[in-house]
Motif scaffolding. Structure first.
Motif, PDB file in Angstrom:
ATOM      1  N   GLY A 248      -2.021   8.423  -2.581  1.00  0.00           N
ATOM      2  CA  GLY A 248      -2.398   9.441  -3.389  1.00  0.00           C
ATOM      3  C   GLY A 248      -1.561  10.477  -4.187  1.00  0.00           C
ATOM      4  N   ASP A 249      -0.489   9.469  -4.836  1.00  0.00           N
ATOM      5  CA  ASP A 249       0.401   9.812  -5.740  1.00  0.00           C
ATOM      6  C   ASP A 249      -0.432   9.486  -7.107  1.00  0.00           C
ATOM      7  N   THR A 250      -1.306  10.168  -7.279  1.00  0.00           N
ATOM      8  CA  THR A 250      -2.169  10.161  -8.632  1.00  0.00           C
ATOM      9  C   THR A 250      -1.599  11.005  -9.896  1.00  0.00           C
ATOM     10  N   THR A 251      -0.808  11.970  -9.509  1.00  0.00           N
ATOM     11  CA  THR A 251      -0.108  12.790 -10.191  1.00  0.00           C
ATOM     12  C   THR A 251       0.941  12.204 -11.357  1.00  0.00           C
ATOM     13  N   ARG A 252       1.563  11.124 -10.453  1.00  0.00           N
ATOM     14  CA  ARG A 252       2.573  10.557 -11.273  1.00  0.00           C
ATOM     15  C   ARG A 252       1.947   9.515 -12.273  1.00  0.00           C
ATOM     16  N   LEU A 253       0.685   8.923 -11.950  1.00  0.00           N
ATOM     17  CA  LEU A 253      -0.142   8.171 -12.898  1.00  0.00           C
ATOM     18  C   LEU A 253      -0.377   8.744 -13.977  1.00  0.00           C
ATOM     19  N   GLN A 254      -0.959  10.014 -13.778  1.00  0.00           N
ATOM     20  CA  GLN A 254      -1.512  10.783 -14.907  1.00  0.00           C
ATOM     21  C   GLN A 254      -0.453  11.187 -15.780  1.00  0.00           C
TER      22      GLN A 254
ATOM     23  N   TRP B 263       0.798  -1.257  -0.047  1.00  0.00           N
ATOM     24  CA  TRP B 263      -0.090  -0.118   0.243  1.00  0.00           C
ATOM     25  C   TRP B 263       0.844   1.088  -0.129  1.00  0.00           C
ATOM     26  N   GLU B 264       2.193   1.133   0.318  1.00  0.00           N
ATOM     27  CA  GLU B 264       2.916   2.377   0.382  1.00  0.00           C
ATOM     28  C   GLU B 264       3.440   2.681  -0.846  1.00  0.00           C
ATOM     29  N   SER B 265       3.487   1.776  -1.858  1.00  0.00           N
ATOM     30  CA  SER B 265       3.686   2.119  -3.124  1.00  0.00           C
ATOM     31  C   SER B 265       2.768   2.236  -4.060  1.00  0.00           C
TER      32      SER B 265
END
Length: 118
Positions: free
Chosen positions: A84-90, A76-78
């Motif tokens: 909450g690191d959806t900007t990286r996915l986008q 769950w940490e990565s």
């Protein structure tokens, strides 16, 4: 108990007590499960005339975050959706879309060049 009678549970239920165990409440049980962890594993197979149609493997781990980390479980940490690191996915999504468009454009140009050669 000098009378030779077996010890009974508190409340006079009449059943012999097993050691010094107190009745556990839900909070105690949950605390113990989260502290030690609990693993439930099972497989579901669907067969038709000895032909395996479907296999589902179920693995359920219930533990506190600290206990899970101790045994090496920390996915769950990565996970960007959970961290909450959806900007990286986008950003990765935009880069991949641009790369696909670039490759499709190169493919289209190659097809056009092949047609002109014929």
């Amino acid at each position: 108990m000098a009378t030779g009678q077996p010890a009974t549970t508190p409340g006079g239920g009449g059943s012999p007590a097993l050691g010094n165990h107190q009745p556990a409440n839900l909070g105690d049980i949950l605390e113990r499960v989260l502290d030690k962890g609990l693993v439930i594993a099972g497989d579901i197979r669907v067969n038709l005339l000895d032909i395996e149609l479907l296999t589902i493997k179920l693995r359920l781990v219930i533990a506190s975050l600290e206990t899970a980390r101790e045994v090496g479980i920390n996915w769950w940490e990565s996970d960007p959706w959970l961290s909450g690191d959806t900007t990286r996915l986008q950003r990765e999504n935009r880069e991949l879309r641009a790369r696909v468009e670039e490759l499709e454009g190169a493919e289209d140009r190659a097809v056009i060049e092949d047609r002109h050669r014929d």
